[in-house]
Design a protein around this motif. Structure first.
Motif, PDB file in Angstrom:
ATOM      1  N   HIS A 139       3.160 -10.300  -8.478  1.00  0.00           N
ATOM      2  CA  HIS A 139       2.770 -11.077  -9.670  1.00  0.00           C
ATOM      3  C   HIS A 139       1.345 -10.767 -10.108  1.00  0.00           C
ATOM      4  CE1 HIS A 139       5.867 -14.215  -8.081  1.00  0.00           C
ATOM      5  NE2 HIS A 139       6.445 -13.203  -8.684  1.00  0.00           N
ATOM      6  N   LYS A 140       0.497 -10.335  -9.138  1.00  0.00           N
ATOM      7  CA  LYS A 140      -0.890  -9.971  -9.483  1.00  0.00           C
ATOM      8  C   LYS A 140      -0.973  -8.558 -10.041  1.00  0.00           C
ATOM      9  CE  LYS A 140      -2.613 -13.784  -7.698  1.00  0.00           C
ATOM     10  NZ  LYS A 140      -3.030 -14.844  -8.609  1.00  0.00           N
ATOM     11  N   GLY A 141       0.146  -7.839 -10.022  1.00  0.00           N
ATOM     12  CA  GLY A 141       0.138  -6.504 -10.614  1.00  0.00           C
ATOM     13  C   GLY A 141       0.196  -5.354  -9.631  1.00  0.00           C
ATOM     14  N   VAL A 142       0.602  -5.625  -8.379  1.00  0.00           N
ATOM     15  CA  VAL A 142       0.745  -4.538  -7.405  1.00  0.00           C
ATOM     16  C   VAL A 142       2.184  -4.019  -7.444  1.00  0.00           C
ATOM     17  CG1 VAL A 142       0.682  -3.920  -4.948  1.00  0.00           C
ATOM     18  CG2 VAL A 142      -1.019  -5.522  -5.887  1.00  0.00           C
ATOM     19  N   PHE A 143       2.326  -2.716  -7.576  1.00  0.00           N
ATOM     20  CA  PHE A 143       3.651  -2.105  -7.585  1.00  0.00           C
ATOM     21  C   PHE A 143       3.685  -0.964  -6.590  1.00  0.00           C
ATOM     22  CE2 PHE A 143       6.573   1.201  -8.831  1.00  0.00           C
ATOM     23  CZ  PHE A 143       7.727   0.514  -9.170  1.00  0.00           C
ATOM     24  N   MET A 144       4.794  -0.868  -5.861  1.00  0.00           N
ATOM     25  CA  MET A 144       4.957   0.276  -4.971  1.00  0.00           C
ATOM     26  C   MET A 144       6.257   0.990  -5.279  1.00  0.00           C
ATOM     27  SD  MET A 144       4.859   0.357  -0.841  1.00  0.00           S
ATOM     28  CE  MET A 144       6.467   0.489  -0.153  1.00  0.00           C
ATOM     29  N   SER A 145       6.160   2.296  -5.501  1.00  0.00           N
ATOM     30  CA  SER A 145       7.357   3.109  -5.628  1.00  0.00           C
ATOM     31  C   SER A 145       7.740   3.519  -4.215  1.00  0.00           C
ATOM     32  CB  SER A 145       7.035   4.327  -6.495  1.00  0.00           C
ATOM     33  OG  SER A 145       8.045   5.289  -6.368  1.00  0.00           O
ATOM     34  N   LEU A 200       7.565  -2.657 -15.577  1.00  0.00           N
ATOM     35  CA  LEU A 200       6.731  -3.758 -15.057  1.00  0.00           C
ATOM     36  C   LEU A 200       5.263  -3.625 -15.450  1.00  0.00           C
ATOM     37  CD1 LEU A 200       8.426  -4.042 -11.563  1.00  0.00           C
ATOM     38  CD2 LEU A 200       8.324  -5.881 -13.250  1.00  0.00           C
ATOM     39  N   GLU A 201       4.845  -2.430 -15.873  1.00  0.00           N
ATOM     40  CA  GLU A 201       3.457  -2.179 -16.289  1.00  0.00           C
ATOM     41  C   GLU A 201       2.438  -2.776 -15.312  1.00  0.00           C
ATOM     42  OE1 GLU A 201       3.779  -3.847 -20.263  1.00  0.00           O
ATOM     43  OE2 GLU A 201       4.261  -1.862 -21.068  1.00  0.00           O
ATOM     44  N   PRO A 202       2.437  -2.284 -14.073  1.00  0.00           N
ATOM     45  CA  PRO A 202       1.550  -2.875 -13.055  1.00  0.00           C
ATOM     46  C   PRO A 202       0.089  -2.494 -13.268  1.00  0.00           C
ATOM     47  CG  PRO A 202       2.632  -0.950 -12.161  1.00  0.00           C
ATOM     48  CD  PRO A 202       3.226  -1.159 -13.521  1.00  0.00           C
ATOM     49  N   ILE A 231       1.338   2.162  -6.569  1.00  0.00           N
ATOM     50  CA  ILE A 231       1.238   3.032  -5.404  1.00  0.00           C
ATOM     51  C   ILE A 231       2.516   3.852  -5.346  1.00  0.00           C
ATOM     52  CG2 ILE A 231       0.931   3.096  -2.899  1.00  0.00           C
ATOM     53  CD1 ILE A 231       0.011   0.063  -3.264  1.00  0.00           C
ATOM     54  N   LEU A 232       2.390   5.165  -5.460  1.00  0.00           N
ATOM     55  CA  LEU A 232       3.577   6.021  -5.450  1.00  0.00           C
ATOM     56  C   LEU A 232       3.682   6.675  -4.084  1.00  0.00           C
ATOM     57  CD1 LEU A 232       3.171   7.763  -8.959  1.00  0.00           C
ATOM     58  CD2 LEU A 232       4.023   5.469  -8.411  1.00  0.00           C
ATOM     59  N   ASP A 233       4.647   6.175  -3.290  1.00  0.00           N
ATOM     60  CA  ASP A 233       4.772   6.673  -1.924  1.00  0.00           C
ATOM     61  C   ASP A 233       5.754   7.843  -1.878  1.00  0.00           C
ATOM     62  OD1 ASP A 233       4.716   7.007   0.772  1.00  0.00           O
ATOM     63  OD2 ASP A 233       5.723   5.114   1.279  1.00  0.00           O
ATOM     64  N   GLU A 234       5.228   9.035  -1.725  1.00  0.00           N
ATOM     65  CA  GLU A 234       6.043  10.261  -1.634  1.00  0.00           C
ATOM     66  C   GLU A 234       7.062  10.340  -2.763  1.00  0.00           C
ATOM     67  OE1 GLU A 234       6.025  12.509   1.232  1.00  0.00           O
ATOM     68  OE2 GLU A 234       4.700  11.383   2.569  1.00  0.00           O
ATOM     69  N   THR A 235       6.630  10.044  -3.967  1.00  0.00           N
ATOM     70  CA  THR A 235       7.545  10.068  -5.103  1.00  0.00           C
ATOM     71  C   THR A 235       8.063  11.469  -5.371  1.00  0.00           C
ATOM     72  OG1 THR A 235       6.528   8.126  -6.046  1.00  0.00           O
ATOM     73  CG2 THR A 235       7.687   9.537  -7.590  1.00  0.00           C
ATOM     74  N   ASP A 236       7.302  12.478  -4.976  1.00  0.00           N
ATOM     75  CA  ASP A 236       7.713  13.858  -5.270  1.00  0.00           C
ATOM     76  C   ASP A 236       8.826  14.358  -4.354  1.00  0.00           C
ATOM     77  OD1 ASP A 236       5.835  13.553  -3.298  1.00  0.00           O
ATOM     78  OD2 ASP A 236       4.859  15.483  -3.634  1.00  0.00           O
TER      79      ASP A 236
END
Lengths: 481, 248
Positions: B77-83, B162-164, B168-173
């Motif tokens: 809710h504070k705007g933290v996003f993790m992929s 969600l427009e965080p 944080i993109l964890d090993e998205t590649d």
């Protein structure tokens, strides 16, 4: 000493009416206990013809020789059948009532339940028969249905007005001898719904019955008889609630469906009887026998969402007698806290090319036990019968149980029977994933459970699917933490 | 925006993070690289609030607010996003339904009404076009039967929706072919602005060719052993991680 009807009357007059947290309507309750005189008194109260009284007495005598079934995967203290009152009617009901005459306190109660009759009438295009404790209060839309020749009324009224139909069909699908609770119901049923759809008529609206146990220490025994004549169609829904009480209340209903050649019956149930409290105190014992018979080219589809009751013992079944007939069973059963459910179906294939589908979704949380029990039986003459069964269980936490008891009896080599089963647990990783997206755990569970149950929820009529979805959420509230 | 000081975290009494210090300002892109087992994914999980890991020491703040006191959903809710490196399957729940629920839960937590269906649909259309996704895909059960690449693209779609504030993109590649990698990188680039920040966790430099970081940090044995500009990524690609181990 013999207990006569006069004694009974006297007792009724002096009886103290309870006023509690439940709806404050005076009710007319028989004293507790069961014997032939009580059976006769119920029949008399309903002004029934002799054949009906005799049929009840026959059932009572059968019941006395029977024992309560103990094969189900449930544990409970057997009810004391002499400690139950077998008749309870809201007192102000007049048999000649119209909807406008309905007790305003009763109407208020429906409002609390969110089912105000007027609203239901206007908004939902649903005809309703409401059974509080043992008596039908009002049947809406009766005139609109009558124009199509559809009969939809309390069964007590049908016994008076259409005795030939009732006599012809009652007990033909679930005989008095069927089981302990069916026999009891046959002896003491006090009301329920009757429905007849004439040949070729498609019922233009959902027919609905709402059952409610209000009075303390009473049992509710409804009898539903639904006949769909050749080529007709009907969708029928029943909903159930009971207020919170700390004793166990008994509910033993019988439902019989008859689908004649080419007819289709869709029967949906949303059962939300009081499940007992967090510690397993109170709750409704729900022992129900539901069965339908399918003649040639006909179809019966059972859909149930079972979230309530302390004990659920229920197997809506289909006898696929006619060639090319179809039986379906779609079920969601949720158990939480100390609830126990043993539910499933029987698909009896007798005719050629008969087809059945079973989709069962069991969700267990808390310390509850949830069992699927189903029988697929293929008779020797049922050429090319087909069945597909799928039983999925979802577990929450480490203290609940999910059980599957599938039985298959096949006497014909051409049959095709498939059975699939899965058991899964709501994973920490699923919850964390939802949490990370901003969805709290309670909501995440609701989302996962709805996803799990979707195939069955989709089978419900639209307006009830929404209600059922909410019910699932409420039933599982506080199941984690 | 994000400030991590002396962060220690462990799993089953085994120390994984051993004193991380990191500051990420609004508008910045940081890359965190390092060999397998160095603690990269643990760092992402700890920021997001995964309770599998216990924080034994240190602080994490977002805009001066202590994150460690908040549950994972409150952090979102504070705007933290993790992929997620391994996105989770939720049978029977469509991506559309899932993201709709997520957006409205976030709005509710921030005192806003539900997003009207019309706007939701418009947004879904825009963001799925940005990521060149087939919209049929959005009505399928979340991540169920998705290929590795589809799952990753779906993660970035959710991020776009969600427009965080902090992504944080964890090993998205990993699991993306070169075309998909370009599309995803293009999406991330279009979404960045002066008010948000991105942390990219990766093993390889190839994603960083498309999303150019302002800072690169090398994590080894639970500590950041070297920080630098984007050229550090090239150096790592060339020399491997062995020389880093000597720095520790």
């Amino acid at each position: 000493m013999k207990y006569t009807e006069d004694d009974l009357k006297k007792e009724l007059e002096t009886q103290e009416y309870e006023y509690g947290f439940y709806t404050d309507i005076e009710s007319d309750t028989f004293p507790k206990g069961l014997n032939e005189d009580v059976v006769r008194a119920i029949s008399k109260k309903k002004n029934e013809p002799k054949w009906m009284t005799d049929w009840r007495l026959e059932a009572f005598r059968i019941w006395q020789k029977m024992a309560a079934p103990d094969w189900a995967n449930v544990n409970y203290k057997k009810p004391d059948f002499q400690e139950i009152a077998y008749y309870s009617a809201p007192k102000k009901v007049d048999p000649n009532k119209t909807l406008d005459d309905v007790d305003s306190e009763l109407l208020e109660m429906y409002k609390k339940l969110g089912i105000s009759i007027n609203e239901q009438k206007k908004m939902n295009n649903i005809a309703m028969d409401i059974v509080v404790d043992s008596v039908s209060v009002a049947t809406t839309f009766k005139d609109a249905l009558a124009k199509k020749g559809i009969l939809f009324m309390p069964i007590s009224e049908a016994i008076q007005e259409h005795p030939e139909l009732v006599k012809k069909y009652i007990g033909t699908i679930v005989p008095q001898t069927d089981n302990f609770y069916a026999a009891l119901n046959s002896a003491v049923f006090t009301d329920g719904s009757f429905c007849y759809i004439p040949k070729g008529v498609k019922c233009p609206m959902e027919l609905s019955t709402y059952f409610r146990i209000n009075e303390g220490g009473t049992g509710q025994f409804e009898r539903t008889l639904l006949i769909a004549d050749e080529g007709s169609y009907v969708s029928y829904l029943e909903g159930c609630t009971a207020p919170a009480r700390d004793e166990n209340q008994l509910h033993a209903a019988v439902v019989e469906l008859i689908a004649l050649d080419g007819a289709e019956i869709k029967y949906s149930t949303v059962q939300n009887w009081f499940p007992g409290d967090k510690n397993g105190k109170g709750g409704v014992f729900n022992f129900v026998t539901k069965r339908g018979i399918c003649y040639k080219n006909s179809k019966i589809s059972w859909t149930q969402v079972e979230t309530g009751s302390a004990i659920t013992w229920k197997y809506p079944s289909c006898i696929l007698k006619g060639d090319n007939s179809v039986g379906e069973f779609y079920s969601i059963a949720v158990t939480n806290n100390y609830q126990q459910a043993d539910t499933g179906t029987k698909m009896i294939h007798l005719g050629k090319n008969t087809k059945s589908t079973i989709i069962s979704k069991g969700i267990s949380a808390g310390k509850s036990q949830n069992s699927y029990r189903g029988l697929v039986q293929i008779g020797a003459r049922a050429e090319n019968a087909r069945n597909f069964s799928q039983c999925d269980s979802l577990l929450m936490g480490n203290e609940c149980g999910a059980h599957t008891f599938p039985y298959i009896e096949c006497k014909n080599k051409t049959a095709q029977i498939e059975h699939e089963a899965t058991t899964s647990k709501i994973g920490e990783d699923q919850l964390f994933y939802c949490n990370q997206r901003g969805i709290d755990t309670e909501k995440a569970i609701a989302l996962i459970v709805n996803g799990f149950s979707k195939e069955v929820l989709n089978k419900l009529p639209m307006e009830f699917a929404v209600e059922a979805q909410k019910l699932l959420e409420i039933s599982l509230e506080g199941s984690v933490g | 925006m994000l400030k991590i000081e002396n962060l220690h975290a462990e799993i089953e009494d085994k120390g994984i993070l051993k004193g991380i210090n990191l500051e990420v300002k609004a508008g910045e892109i940081h890359a965190i690289m390092g060999p397998n087992g160095s603690g990269k994914s643990t760092l992402a999980s700890v920021i997001a609030g995964n309770e599998t890991y216990a924080v034994s020491e240190g602080t994490i703040t977002l805009d001066d607010e202590d994150l460690l006191d908040l549950s994972p959903d409150e952090r979102a809710h504070k705007g933290v996003f993790m992929s997620f490196q391994y996105p989770i399957e939720i049978p029977g729940v469509s991506t559309t339904n899932f993201i709709k629920t997520a957006i409205n839960e976030n709005r509710k937590a921030n005192g806003l009404e539900d997003l009207p269906a019309k706007e939701m649909l418009k947004m879904i259309r825009e963001k799925s076009e940005l990521l060149e996704m087939d919209r049929k895909f959005l009505s399928r059960s979340l991540n169920e039967g998705f290929s590795g690449g589809e799952k990753k693209r779906n993660e970035i779609f959710q991020m776009a929706m969600l427009e965080p504030k902090l992504a944080i993109l964890d090993e998205t590649d990993s699991g993306l072919d070169i075309d998909a990698l370009k599309i995803v990188a293009n999406g991330v680039n279009k979404l960045r602005n002066k008010d948000n920040a991105v942390i990219i966790i990766t093993h390889y430099q190839r994603l960083l060719d498309h999303i150019v970081p302002d800072f690169v940090h090398v994590l080894y044995d639970g500590k950041i052993v070297k920080s630098g500009g984007k050229e550090l990524a090239h150096e790592l690609e060339e020399k491997g991680y062995d020389w880093i181990k000597e720095l520790a």
